[in-house]
Every structure is written in structure tokens, then in C-alpha cells.
Design a protein around this motif. Structure first.
Motif, PDB file in Angstrom:
ATOM      1  N   GLY A 229       0.825  -1.202   0.000  1.00  0.00           N
ATOM      2  CA  GLY A 229       0.000   0.000   0.000  1.00  0.00           C
ATOM      3  C   GLY A 229       0.861   1.254   0.000  1.00  0.00           C
ATOM      4  O   GLY A 229       1.999   1.248   0.461  1.00  0.00           O
ATOM      5  N   GLU A 230       0.287   2.305  -0.513  1.00  0.00           N
ATOM      6  CA  GLU A 230       0.974   3.590  -0.601  1.00  0.00           C
ATOM      7  C   GLU A 230       1.401   4.120   0.774  1.00  0.00           C
ATOM      8  O   GLU A 230       2.408   4.815   0.883  1.00  0.00           O
ATOM      9  CB  GLU A 230       0.016   4.583  -1.261  1.00  0.00           C
ATOM     10  N   ASP A 231       0.663   3.783   1.805  1.00  0.00           N
ATOM     11  CA  ASP A 231       0.955   4.282   3.154  1.00  0.00           C
ATOM     12  C   ASP A 231       1.985   3.444   3.908  1.00  0.00           C
ATOM     13  O   ASP A 231       2.400   3.826   5.002  1.00  0.00           O
ATOM     14  CB  ASP A 231      -0.326   4.356   3.991  1.00  0.00           C
TER      15      ASP A 231
ATOM     16  N   ASN B 147       6.918  -4.957   8.810  1.00  0.00           N
ATOM     17  CA  ASN B 147       5.794  -4.223   9.406  1.00  0.00           C
ATOM     18  C   ASN B 147       4.708  -3.897   8.395  1.00  0.00           C
ATOM     19  O   ASN B 147       3.803  -3.119   8.694  1.00  0.00           O
ATOM     20  CB  ASN B 147       6.291  -2.920  10.053  1.00  0.00           C
ATOM     21  N   ALA B 148       4.796  -4.439   7.203  1.00  0.00           N
ATOM     22  CA  ALA B 148       3.817  -4.146   6.156  1.00  0.00           C
ATOM     23  C   ALA B 148       3.011  -5.399   5.832  1.00  0.00           C
ATOM     24  O   ALA B 148       3.505  -6.513   5.944  1.00  0.00           O
ATOM     25  CB  ALA B 148       4.531  -3.657   4.900  1.00  0.00           C
ATOM     26  N   SER B 149       1.792  -5.176   5.441  1.00  0.00           N
ATOM     27  CA  SER B 149       0.965  -6.272   4.952  1.00  0.00           C
ATOM     28  C   SER B 149       1.028  -6.220   3.440  1.00  0.00           C
ATOM     29  O   SER B 149       0.660  -5.224   2.827  1.00  0.00           O
ATOM     30  CB  SER B 149      -0.477  -6.080   5.435  1.00  0.00           C
ATOM     31  N   GLY B 150       1.533  -7.260   2.828  1.00  0.00           N
ATOM     32  CA  GLY B 150       1.659  -7.244   1.382  1.00  0.00           C
ATOM     33  C   GLY B 150       1.728  -8.644   0.822  1.00  0.00           C
ATOM     34  O   GLY B 150       1.614  -9.635   1.552  1.00  0.00           O
ATOM     35  N   LEU B 151       1.926  -8.724  -0.463  1.00  0.00           N
ATOM     36  CA  LEU B 151       2.033  -9.980  -1.178  1.00  0.00           C
ATOM     37  C   LEU B 151       3.283  -9.911  -2.038  1.00  0.00           C
ATOM     38  O   LEU B 151       3.522  -8.898  -2.700  1.00  0.00           O
ATOM     39  CB  LEU B 151       0.790 -10.190  -2.053  1.00  0.00           C
ATOM     40  N   VAL B 152       4.083 -10.976  -2.018  1.00  0.00           N
ATOM     41  CA  VAL B 152       5.287 -11.043  -2.844  1.00  0.00           C
ATOM     42  C   VAL B 152       5.177 -12.303  -3.689  1.00  0.00           C
ATOM     43  O   VAL B 152       4.938 -13.387  -3.158  1.00  0.00           O
ATOM     44  CB  VAL B 152       6.573 -11.087  -1.981  1.00  0.00           C
ATOM     45  N   THR B 153       5.336 -12.148  -5.006  1.00  0.00           N
ATOM     46  CA  THR B 153       5.305 -13.290  -5.914  1.00  0.00           C
ATOM     47  C   THR B 153       6.561 -13.285  -6.773  1.00  0.00           C
ATOM     48  O   THR B 153       7.204 -12.246  -6.949  1.00  0.00           O
ATOM     49  CB  THR B 153       4.061 -13.277  -6.825  1.00  0.00           C
TER      50      THR B 153
END
Length: 117
Positions: free
Chosen positions: A15-17, A94-100
Motif C-alpha cells: 500500500g501507498e501508506d 511491518n507491512a501487509s503485502g504480497l510477494v510473488t
């Protein structure tokens, strides 16, 4: 710099934030990739999206919090990208994300070779 014809595409959805050490996470990732001499990185900004929380992120003007979706794409050899993954993991702690990551074929990198004719 050359990259092999058979390479991998690392795609990071955040996310941008999202932040890393008081700076935007997407900027920190791109700068670290450059510092580590990866072939290249691009940040794409989405107009609307959602992730694991199912919270909708949109650029509609009436929304108070945009936090638009970002995608960072990095292409390089599998070996070099695998060396970058532990660093990325630390940066995204500390970020919620997805890595592929997916295998891909590089057709051109940089300028096309001049025609010898």
C-alpha cells in the motif's frame, strides 16, 4: 549490465501508506534494489484494489484515506533476486503485502543492438 535471457520477475504488492524507517516502503525497496545492483525496478500505482483485509483502497475523491495499491516489479536473474529476498523480507516486516516470483524470458534489456548491415 546484462541479465540472462531466462530470468525471474519479482512482484511486490503493498500500500501507498506502508513505511520502512520513516520513508515510503516502495521508495526504500527501489533504492535498496538499486544499491544491490539489481537490473531494474518499477513502481506501478493502482486506481483501486484490496488485499488480505478485504478493505477497498480507491482513488475516488470522496474517500478520506486513499492508501492506493502499489506494485513493484523487479526483473533479474533468479540467483540475484534470491539474494535480495532476505533484505526485502526485513523491509516488509511491518507491512501487509504480497510477494510473488515467476520465471520469465527477457527479450530486450536496454537498447537494441545496432544492425550490422
Amino acid at each position: 549490465m546484462q541479465i540472462p535471457k531466462q530470468a525471474v520477475l519479482l512482484r511486490i504488492f503493498i500500500g501507498e501508506d506502508d513505511r520502512y524507517q520513516y520513508q515510503p516502503l516502495h521508495e526504500a525497496i527501489v533504492l535498496k534494489a538499486r544499491e544491490m545492483h539489481l537490473a531494474g525496478a518499477t513502481v506501478l500505482r493502482g486506481a483501486v484494489g484490496f488485499g488480505a483485509s478485504s478493505r477497498l483502497h480507491t482513488s475516488k475523491i470522496l474517500r478520506l484515506s486513499e492508501d492506493l495499491p502499489l506494485i513493484i516489479e523487479i526483473v533479474d536473474s533468479e540467483e540475484i533476486v534470491n539474494g535480495f529476498l532476505p533484505v526485502l523480507n526485513d523491509m516488509m516486516s511491518n507491512a501487509s503485502g504480497l510477494v510473488t516470483m515467476e520465471k520469465m524470458q527477457v527479450l530486450q534489456y536496454g537498447r537494441a543492438a545496432a544492425d550490422p548491415a
